[in-house]
Enzyme design. Structure first.
Site, PDB file in Angstrom:
ATOM      1  CD  GLU A  70       7.827  -8.395  -1.668  1.00 37.76           C
ATOM      2  OE1 GLU A  70       7.332  -7.573  -2.145  1.00 37.76           O
ATOM      3  OE2 GLU A  70       7.946  -9.495  -1.777  1.00 37.76           O
TER       4      GLU A  70
ATOM      5  CD  GLU B 152       1.633 -11.535   0.262  1.00 37.26           C
ATOM      6  OE1 GLU B 152       2.485 -10.599  -0.585  1.00 37.26           O
ATOM      7  OE2 GLU B 152       1.247 -12.896  -0.619  1.00 37.26           O
TER       8      GLU B 152
ATOM      9  CD  GLU C  13       2.263  -5.449  -3.016  1.00 40.49           C
ATOM     10  OE1 GLU C  13       2.438  -6.773  -3.780  1.00 40.49           O
ATOM     11  OE2 GLU C  13       2.431  -4.710  -4.213  1.00 40.49           O
TER      12      GLU C  13
END
Length: 136
Positions: A92, A85, A44
């Site tokens: 997600e 995070e 990411e």
């Protein structure tokens, strides 16, 4: 008949894959799962930026002569940011897997995770700014 045998073999393999580890084996399995999560998260861009912010922050703290307590607080805040995070990325991934179509509920879940990350980014930025410009 061949498909039935193949299905049984696949089911046995799946059952073995999710077998609960105990004792020392559990400790090593948990470490392996955590490392796999880290490897996923390093993919990411946001996480890579946060790692860069950690390095830059530590450098700034060293430059201004921050105390050990200020270093430790900054590292703890950054670790909490990394945790949030990771949870945001997990949310997600789950939303994309469960609900690939665009939905209000899925969008809300992703937006809430993003807001949690944003809040920690602001907290870390405020703390780092305080240490660099006022405390040191």
């Amino acid at each position: 008949m061949a498909n039935n045998a193949r299905d049984k073999k696949a089911a046995a393999k799946a059952a073995a894959a999710i077998e609960k580890k105990t004792g020392v084996a559990h400790f090593f399995a948990a470490g392996r799962y955590s490392f796999q999560g880290f490897r996923r998260l390093i993919g990411e861009a946001a996480f890579r930026h946060e790692l860069l912010a950690l390095v830059i922050g530590l450098g700034l703290f060293a430059y201004v002569g921050a105390s050990l307590g200020e270093f430790v607080t900054f590292i703890i805040l950054m670790l909490v940011l990394f945790c949030v995070e990771a949870v945001n990325t997990a949310i997600e991934e789950l939303v994309d897997r469960i609900s690939p179509e665009i939905s209000t509920v899925g969008r809300n879940a992703k937006d809430l995770g993003s807001f949690a990350v944003f809040c920690l980014l602001v907290a870390n930025g405020l703390y780092a700014g305080y240490v660099v410009f006022f405390a040191a």
